[in-house]
Design a protein around this motif. Structure first.
Motif, PDB file in Angstrom:
ATOM      1  N   UNK A 245     110.437  43.918  78.104  1.00  0.00           N
ATOM      2  CA  UNK A 245     110.408  44.676  76.720  1.00  0.00           C
ATOM      3  C   UNK A 245     111.082  44.391  75.570  1.00  0.00           C
ATOM      4  N   UNK A 246     111.451  42.994  75.679  1.00  0.00           N
ATOM      5  CA  UNK A 246     112.224  42.186  74.460  1.00  0.00           C
ATOM      6  C   UNK A 246     111.220  42.002  73.547  1.00  0.00           C
ATOM      7  N   UNK A 247     111.469  42.546  72.273  1.00  0.00           N
ATOM      8  CA  UNK A 247     110.389  42.096  71.281  1.00  0.00           C
ATOM      9  C   UNK A 247     110.772  41.089  70.546  1.00  0.00           C
ATOM     10  N   UNK A 248     112.081  40.530  70.158  1.00  0.00           N
ATOM     11  CA  UNK A 248     112.373  39.622  69.670  1.00  0.00           C
ATOM     12  C   UNK A 248     113.929  39.319  69.660  1.00  0.00           C
ATOM     13  N   UNK A 249     114.368  37.917  69.260  1.00  0.00           N
ATOM     14  CA  UNK A 249     115.647  37.631  69.523  1.00  0.00           C
ATOM     15  C   UNK A 249     116.078  36.975  67.989  1.00  0.00           C
ATOM     16  N   UNK A 250     117.540  37.236  67.559  1.00  0.00           N
ATOM     17  CA  UNK A 250     118.092  36.623  67.015  1.00  0.00           C
ATOM     18  C   UNK A 250     119.043  35.621  67.029  1.00  0.00           C
ATOM     19  N   UNK A 251     118.807  34.276  66.821  1.00  0.00           N
ATOM     20  CA  UNK A 251     119.509  33.144  67.300  1.00  0.00           C
ATOM     21  C   UNK A 251     120.277  32.391  66.057  1.00  0.00           C
ATOM     22  N   UNK A 252     121.318  31.815  66.432  1.00  0.00           N
ATOM     23  CA  UNK A 252     121.997  30.945  65.453  1.00  0.00           C
ATOM     24  C   UNK A 252     121.832  29.247  66.025  1.00  0.00           C
ATOM     25  N   UNK A 253     121.187  28.653  65.028  1.00  0.00           N
ATOM     26  CA  UNK A 253     120.755  27.312  65.507  1.00  0.00           C
ATOM     27  C   UNK A 253     122.042  26.377  65.556  1.00  0.00           C
ATOM     28  N   UNK A 254     122.055  25.171  66.114  1.00  0.00           N
ATOM     29  CA  UNK A 254     123.132  24.270  66.153  1.00  0.00           C
ATOM     30  C   UNK A 254     123.590  23.972  64.630  1.00  0.00           C
ATOM     31  N   UNK A 255     122.904  24.188  63.620  1.00  0.00           N
ATOM     32  CA  UNK A 255     123.093  23.644  62.287  1.00  0.00           C
ATOM     33  C   UNK A 255     123.645  24.944  61.475  1.00  0.00           C
ATOM     34  N   UNK A 256     123.666  26.157  62.220  1.00  0.00           N
ATOM     35  CA  UNK A 256     124.117  27.432  61.583  1.00  0.00           C
ATOM     36  C   UNK A 256     123.045  28.184  61.023  1.00  0.00           C
ATOM     37  N   UNK A 257     121.753  27.863  61.277  1.00  0.00           N
ATOM     38  CA  UNK A 257     120.784  28.458  60.580  1.00  0.00           C
ATOM     39  C   UNK A 257     120.343  29.892  61.386  1.00  0.00           C
ATOM     40  N   UNK A 258     120.273  30.985  61.036  1.00  0.00           N
ATOM     41  CA  UNK A 258     119.949  32.069  61.498  1.00  0.00           C
ATOM     42  C   UNK A 258     118.366  32.291  61.614  1.00  0.00           C
ATOM     43  N   UNK A 259     117.926  32.801  62.644  1.00  0.00           N
ATOM     44  CA  UNK A 259     116.451  32.535  63.260  1.00  0.00           C
ATOM     45  C   UNK A 259     115.890  33.839  63.787  1.00  0.00           C
ATOM     46  N   UNK A 260     114.928  34.575  63.388  1.00  0.00           N
ATOM     47  CA  UNK A 260     114.141  35.334  64.412  1.00  0.00           C
ATOM     48  C   UNK A 260     113.014  35.099  64.929  1.00  0.00           C
ATOM     49  N   UNK A 261     113.478  34.921  66.424  1.00  0.00           N
ATOM     50  CA  UNK A 261     112.211  34.492  67.267  1.00  0.00           C
ATOM     51  C   UNK A 261     111.522  35.281  67.989  1.00  0.00           C
ATOM     52  N   UNK A 262     110.478  35.654  67.618  1.00  0.00           N
ATOM     53  CA  UNK A 262     109.371  36.563  68.302  1.00  0.00           C
ATOM     54  C   UNK A 262     108.483  36.259  69.236  1.00  0.00           C
ATOM     55  N   UNK A 263     107.490  37.010  69.684  1.00  0.00           N
ATOM     56  CA  UNK A 263     106.444  36.293  70.677  1.00  0.00           C
ATOM     57  C   UNK A 263     105.481  35.296  70.088  1.00  0.00           C
ATOM     58  N   UNK A 264     105.510  35.277  68.790  1.00  0.00           N
ATOM     59  CA  UNK A 264     104.723  34.109  68.341  1.00  0.00           C
ATOM     60  C   UNK A 264     105.351  32.753  68.117  1.00  0.00           C
ATOM     61  N   UNK A 265     106.490  32.894  68.494  1.00  0.00           N
ATOM     62  CA  UNK A 265     107.236  31.583  68.605  1.00  0.00           C
ATOM     63  C   UNK A 265     107.258  30.838  69.994  1.00  0.00           C
ATOM     64  N   UNK A 266     107.232  29.680  69.843  1.00  0.00           N
ATOM     65  CA  UNK A 266     107.035  28.894  71.050  1.00  0.00           C
ATOM     66  C   UNK A 266     108.314  29.109  72.004  1.00  0.00           C
TER      67      UNK A 266
END
Length: 324
Positions: free
Chosen positions: A150-171
């Motif tokens: 039931x998880x729709x998406x994640x918010x992550x911080x990459x190793x370079x400090x970039x904030x990304x939203x990762x949803x079901x369309x992302x690998x």
């Protein structure tokens, strides 16, 4: 090519203080043991008590540029520092839970506990799933998907400090949902909520003299009962420890007291989804198999949040009793 500049701890401290809103704690400060409470392994070089996700992103970015490792202390998970020159990020202030009742979604920060999620959803008649559960749909019992489904998406911080939203369309989405992946530090997620099903909870406490028969009857009943039912039993305090037939002060983890002849009472708990009448019939079948009356009996509708709050209350009551 990008190379790391190995700043001294003092220079790193100055750079972080200029970049973040949260607190910084060094090993020389009296609050360092409290800031690193529950952290195993070696002492971190610095502790960042992040005020928000921006603090996390800026800390990770600066750590990458200065040759530091980063370890995040996440609510409910063990934290171990294994290497020198490690910055510990404490995430307890990132405990936000935002509920979109119309869309039946909750957006949860990395520092939030599951109890906070349940408490936030409850006023809207919603709840979140943990593990897997079952409900009876219109024609036949069928399982809810696992909670991770039931998880729709994640918010992550990459190793370079970039904030990304990762949803079901992302690998990377599938790996993150399995608790794997190297895309970055998960700092939040959005998950689907469900309409809170009717939940009936029961607690039966049997005196020590009746405990063997109660345990045998419960085992026979549990092996054959069908439907959306969860149940458990445990040895409990002696019957005389329940003068008001109330078990709120009991602690599942402390050594259980016994009757004078060395026998313990038995507590049986049952949770059922669905029709209260059918739940009552299942419970009656259990008590008929046992053949003995409980010294305490509590049955009624409840919610997942109330069950979690009740468990926390029992633990707190026990700790308070020990402190006295």
């Amino acid at each position: 090519m990008i190379t790391a500049s190995l700043l001294s701890t003092t220079d790193l401290l100055v750079a972080l203080r200029a970049s973040i809103r949260g607190d910084l704690v060094t090993p020389a400060e009296p609050s360092f043991p409290a800031a690193t409470f529950g952290v195993g392994g070696r002492a971190p070089e610095l502790v960042v008590v992040a005020a928000d996700v921006t603090d996390v992103a800026r800390t990770i970015a600066l750590a990458g540029r200065t040759g530091r490792r980063v370890v995040a202390q996440v609510t409910g998970r063990p934290t171990v520092v294994t290497a020198a020159r490690t910055i510990l990020i404490v995430t307890r202030l990132l405990a936000t839970v935002r509920v979109d009742a119309d869309r039946q979604l909750a957006t949860v920060g990395i520092g939030a506990s599951w109890r906070q999620v349940l408490d936030a959803a409850e006023p809207f008649g919603l709840t979140a799933l943990s593990g897997a559960a079952t409900v009876p749909p219109a024609h036949r019992p069928g399982p809810y998907p696992f909670a991770a489904d039931r998880i729709r998406s994640f918010e992550v911080v990459t190793a370079t400090g970039e904030r990304r939203r990762v949803d079901a369309n992302e690998p990377d989405f599938a790996a993150l949902r399995r608790g794997q992946g190297t895309v970055g530090l998960v700092v939040g997620m959005t998950l689907e909520l469900v309409r809170h099903p009717l939940l009936v909870a029961a607690e039966l406490i049997f005196a020590a003299a009746d405990a063997p028969a109660a345990l045998a009857g419960w085992r026979q009943w549990a092996a054959t009962v069908s439907g959306p039912v969860v149940t458990a039993s445990r040895p409990g305090p002696a019957a005389q420890d329940h003068p008001d037939h109330d078990n709120h002060g009991a602690d599942d983890n402390q050594p259980h007291r016994q009757d004078t002849d060395g026998r313990s009472s038995l507590t049986i708990r049952v949770g059922q989804l669905g029709d209260p009448d059918r739940a009552g019939r299942r419970l009656a079948a259990l008590e008929e198999l046992i053949g003995a009356a409980p010294v305490a009996r509590r049955v009624g509708p409840t919610t997942m949040a109330a069950l979690v709050r009740g468990s926390a209350t029992r633990r707190a009551g026990s700790l308070a009793g020990r402190g006295a």
